[in-house]
Scaffold this active site. Structure first.
Site, PDB file in Angstrom:
ATOM      1  CB  ILE A 207      -0.595  -0.045   0.877  1.00 55.65           C
ATOM      2  CG1 ILE A 207      -2.138   0.955   0.764  1.00 55.65           C
ATOM      3  CG2 ILE A 207      -0.215  -0.216   2.707  1.00 55.65           C
ATOM      4  CD1 ILE A 207      -3.357   0.604   1.838  1.00 55.65           C
TER       5      ILE A 207
ATOM      6  CB  VAL B 221      -0.457  -1.187   7.301  1.00 55.43           C
ATOM      7  CG1 VAL B 221      -0.931   0.053   6.398  1.00 55.43           C
ATOM      8  CG2 VAL B 221      -0.763  -2.996   6.228  1.00 55.43           C
ATOM      9  CG  ASP B 222       0.972   2.217  12.517  1.00 48.64           C
ATOM     10  OD1 ASP B 222       0.331   3.584  12.012  1.00 48.64           O
ATOM     11  OD2 ASP B 222       0.340   2.197  14.174  1.00 48.64           O
TER      12      ASP B 222
ATOM     13  CB  SER C 133      -8.943  -4.957  12.197  1.00 48.26           C
ATOM     14  OG  SER C 133      -9.055  -3.997  13.128  1.00 48.26           O
ATOM     15  CB  THR C 134      -6.998  -8.644   8.623  1.00 45.75           C
ATOM     16  OG1 THR C 134      -6.135  -8.368   7.786  1.00 45.75           O
ATOM     17  CG2 THR C 134      -8.944  -8.361   7.903  1.00 45.75           C
ATOM     18  N   GLY C 135      -4.407  -7.836  10.815  1.00 45.54           N
ATOM     19  CA  GLY C 135      -3.192  -8.505  11.069  1.00 45.54           C
ATOM     20  C   GLY C 135      -3.565  -8.867  12.873  1.00 45.54           C
ATOM     21  CB  VAL C 136      -0.981  -8.016  15.447  1.00 42.90           C
ATOM     22  CG1 VAL C 136      -0.223  -8.789  15.004  1.00 42.90           C
ATOM     23  CG2 VAL C 136      -1.664  -6.440  14.984  1.00 42.90           C
TER      24      VAL C 136
END
Length: 177
Positions: free
Chosen positions: A13, A35-36, A123-126
């Site tokens: 992304i 991502v962050d 929200s689909t990661g950690v």
């Protein structure tokens, strides 16, 4: 919604050629993993500086809400930081909070008159949100927002990092392989 195209692509992304990328942030807005972390690393210190200013003004970003900063060194001019819910089984308001992430991100983009936005799989990661449930909420929330609002947004891109999210989004949008 007729004038807005919705696409799905697999990849990074931080390289998306859009006006705004959405960051799956944490409430501190100080960067993190996934991502962050990738957005903060690729975008450079200008993003963190603006996040610190937002923290000083309002003390972070609550779950389901969104804030906007510069894109720093990213191809995107802006980063919209939104805080997704941590999955706790689905009965603690997670679906509505996740949908709010998408709506509030689109609202901020529209308020700025932006024409393109890219979303990660929030929200689909950690945070552990089941990918199938999260993808369905993401696609439905975006479609509903675009149907309900006159907006400048001409392009929405779901940028999926992994194969599973990519397949799920393509399937939900009925895009042939």
């Amino acid at each position: 919604m007729d004038k807005t195209s919705i696409r799905v692509q697999q990849g990074d992304i931080t390289k998306a050629a859009v006006e705004a990328v959405v960051n799956a942030a944490n409430s501190s807005l100080l960067g993190g993993g996934g991502v962050d972390g990738a957005i903060h690393r690729a975008g450079g210190p200008a993003i963190l500086e603006e996040c610190k200013q937002i923290r000083a003004r309002q003390g972070g970003c609550p779950t389901g809400e969104a804030v906007i900063t510069t894109g720093g060194k990213l191809p995107a001019a802006y980063v919209i930081h939104t805080v997704g819910p941590v999955w706790q089984g689905g009965s603690k308001g997670e679906p509505e909070l996740l949908a709010s992430c998408y709506r509030n991100s689109l609202r901020l983009a529209a308020e700025r008159g932006l024409t393109s936005i890219a979303f990660p799989n929030i929200s689909t990661g950690v945070y552990g949100y089941p990918k199938d449930k999260a993808a369905k909420i993401a696609v439905e929330a975006v479609k509903r927002y675009l149907q309900a609002h006159e907006t400048s947004i001409a392009q929405v891109v779901f940028v999926c990092f992994d194969d599973e999210n990519y397949r799920l989004c393509r399937s939900l949008l009925a895009i042939d392989a």
